[in-house]
Write an enzyme that holds these catalytic residues in place. Sequence first.
Site, PDB file in Angstrom:
ATOM      1  N   LEU A 173      -2.510  52.099  56.131  1.00 53.76           N
ATOM      2  CA  LEU A 173      -2.251  51.291  55.032  1.00 53.76           C
ATOM      3  C   LEU A 173      -1.265  50.170  55.462  1.00 53.76           C
ATOM      4  O   LEU A 173      -1.007  49.738  56.208  1.00 53.76           O
ATOM      5  CB  LEU A 173      -0.385  52.497  55.073  1.00 53.76           C
ATOM      6  CG  LEU A 173      -0.949  53.754  55.433  1.00 53.76           C
ATOM      7  CD1 LEU A 173       0.293  55.015  55.191  1.00 53.76           C
ATOM      8  CD2 LEU A 173      -1.453  54.911  54.971  1.00 53.76           C
ATOM      9  N   ARG A 202       9.080  41.136  51.804  1.00 54.08           N
ATOM     10  CA  ARG A 202      10.853  40.222  52.823  1.00 54.08           C
ATOM     11  C   ARG A 202       9.895  39.313  53.219  1.00 54.08           C
ATOM     12  O   ARG A 202      10.163  38.486  53.832  1.00 54.08           O
ATOM     13  CB  ARG A 202      11.061  41.726  53.300  1.00 54.08           C
ATOM     14  CG  ARG A 202      11.984  42.372  52.925  1.00 54.08           C
ATOM     15  CD  ARG A 202      12.844  42.483  53.979  1.00 54.08           C
ATOM     16  NE  ARG A 202      11.786  44.067  54.151  1.00 54.08           N
ATOM     17  CZ  ARG A 202      12.094  44.942  55.604  1.00 54.08           C
ATOM     18  NH1 ARG A 202      13.058  45.109  55.831  1.00 54.08           N
ATOM     19  NH2 ARG A 202      10.837  46.604  55.010  1.00 54.08           N
ATOM     20  N   TYR A 219      -0.349  52.211  60.655  1.00 53.46           N
ATOM     21  CA  TYR A 219      -0.263  50.880  59.336  1.00 53.46           C
ATOM     22  C   TYR A 219      -0.606  49.415  59.425  1.00 53.46           C
ATOM     23  O   TYR A 219      -0.880  49.000  61.000  1.00 53.46           O
ATOM     24  CB  TYR A 219       1.223  50.290  59.289  1.00 53.46           C
ATOM     25  CG  TYR A 219       1.924  51.968  58.986  1.00 53.46           C
ATOM     26  CD1 TYR A 219       2.278  51.883  57.289  1.00 53.46           C
ATOM     27  CD2 TYR A 219       2.035  52.867  60.064  1.00 53.46           C
ATOM     28  CE1 TYR A 219       2.997  53.149  57.169  1.00 53.46           C
ATOM     29  CE2 TYR A 219       3.253  53.560  59.034  1.00 53.46           C
ATOM     30  CZ  TYR A 219       3.636  54.486  58.362  1.00 53.46           C
ATOM     31  OH  TYR A 219       4.060  55.088  57.374  1.00 53.46           O
TER      32      TYR A 219
END
Length: 496
Positions: free
Chosen positions: A11, A18, A107
């Site tokens: 992903l 941020r 991720y």
Amino acid sequence: MSATPAAVIVLAAGDGTRMKSSTSKVLHLIGGRSLVGHALLAAAHTGAPRVAVTVRAHRDLVAAHITEIWPEVIVADQDEIKGTGRAVECALEALPADLSGTVLVTYGDVPLLTTQALLDLTQAHEDAANAVTVLTAHLEDPTGYGRVVRDSDGSVQGIVEHKDALRARDEGGAHANVLEINEINSGIYAFDAQVLRASLAKVTTDNAQGEKYLTDVLAIARAAGRRVAGHDIDDRWQIEGVNDKSQLARLGKEYNRRVLQRLMVEDGVIIIDPDSTWVDADVSVGIDTVLHPNTQLHRATAIGASCTIGPDTTLTGTEVADGATVVRTQAELAVIGAGATVGPFSYLRPGTILGAHGKIGGFVETKNAQIGEGAKVPHLTYCGDATIGAGANIGAGTIFANYDGVNKHHTDIGAQSFIGSNSVIVAPRTIADGVYIAAGSAVVEDVGAGQLGVTRARQRNVDGWVARRRADTATHRAALEAEARHTSTTDQGAPE
């Protein structure tokens, strides 16, 4: 032999706000490799026949980078529906509809996650015949992480996000004691492919954030009577993600520590000060090479055995053969031969090739220069667009004038030739083997084998110039004193 996943989904669609950067979060670098590059490498080495990456933010740049790293990867686009569940669903839609077996979900911002951790997760998942296996870790301070709630039999009952656990504690809800749990959810999972696909079809966006949550799959699988379990990992660094530049620096330092540890323990490299030494992921260093403080080795730099590198040296994409010494030098896309010496304060630009036992000395800049075996460019020289033969010596302060304001031109210096100090070689020029160039010459014509090239005006000393043009200066007074001493010495030595 470890079990092999049927597919890995990475992903990489998040906005990464941020990070406060115009660059996609997953394109930031650790160890000379992008965050998503680390994730892809870990996925690729599992042997999974299919790897899909879900993208959205900075879509074109991220997709181009991914396919450059690995052309076979499947790039899936996430649509306007938000959430990790939707990101996984978009990747599944790009995979075969009849896909079966284990699907790993990871991720693009967990750079320290290893292939072995993914294989261990796959093995544990398949050994227990789980529908879902969550990769977990126990932290001394789990603040901010979702907590893993287990049943009495050890299976995973659910995951409670930190903010929900706080609310439950304050309101005395069902999960009032969840904050006491220190086992956290990494967000990395192994799924049965068919369970994952069927469960995601039932996940809605009916929540405060309007997102499709991947964690909802766990509850759906349990409601269907399927087992959901956790697999604990001891090394918590492997599951830590990068959300801001502070975390980028912290994980980068830990990654570098691990690279240096491997070099010292497995490859026999001597690192004097690991705290000031930085080595990228794709660098190789040979046995008994010494890396001195403030050394940085970037990209695919390759260092041979028994070399001395540093201090204060940065090498990028540079090859250094066995036994070479490189001190206080910056080099990029250069080749340094066996036993050669470079530095201090040298700048080797792309295309520099230094032969075995050759020398590039202090305050020398080279560019697109091939310097033969045993040849020396000792100090204070610019050597650009040149070929220097074996054994040649380039005197201090020599300039290769390679640029005429429009084009670059090449110079050839023959074997065993000697270029005197403070010479200018005006390219294009050919200086044959066995040539001498007198110091201070401006060489504007070719020089044949065995010749001496001289282009200097005859020196003329003008008597009385200082007295006429610099009268009453310190220089004039020094000259008068010198003349007086000379006269006195001459008078004392005269016969009576």
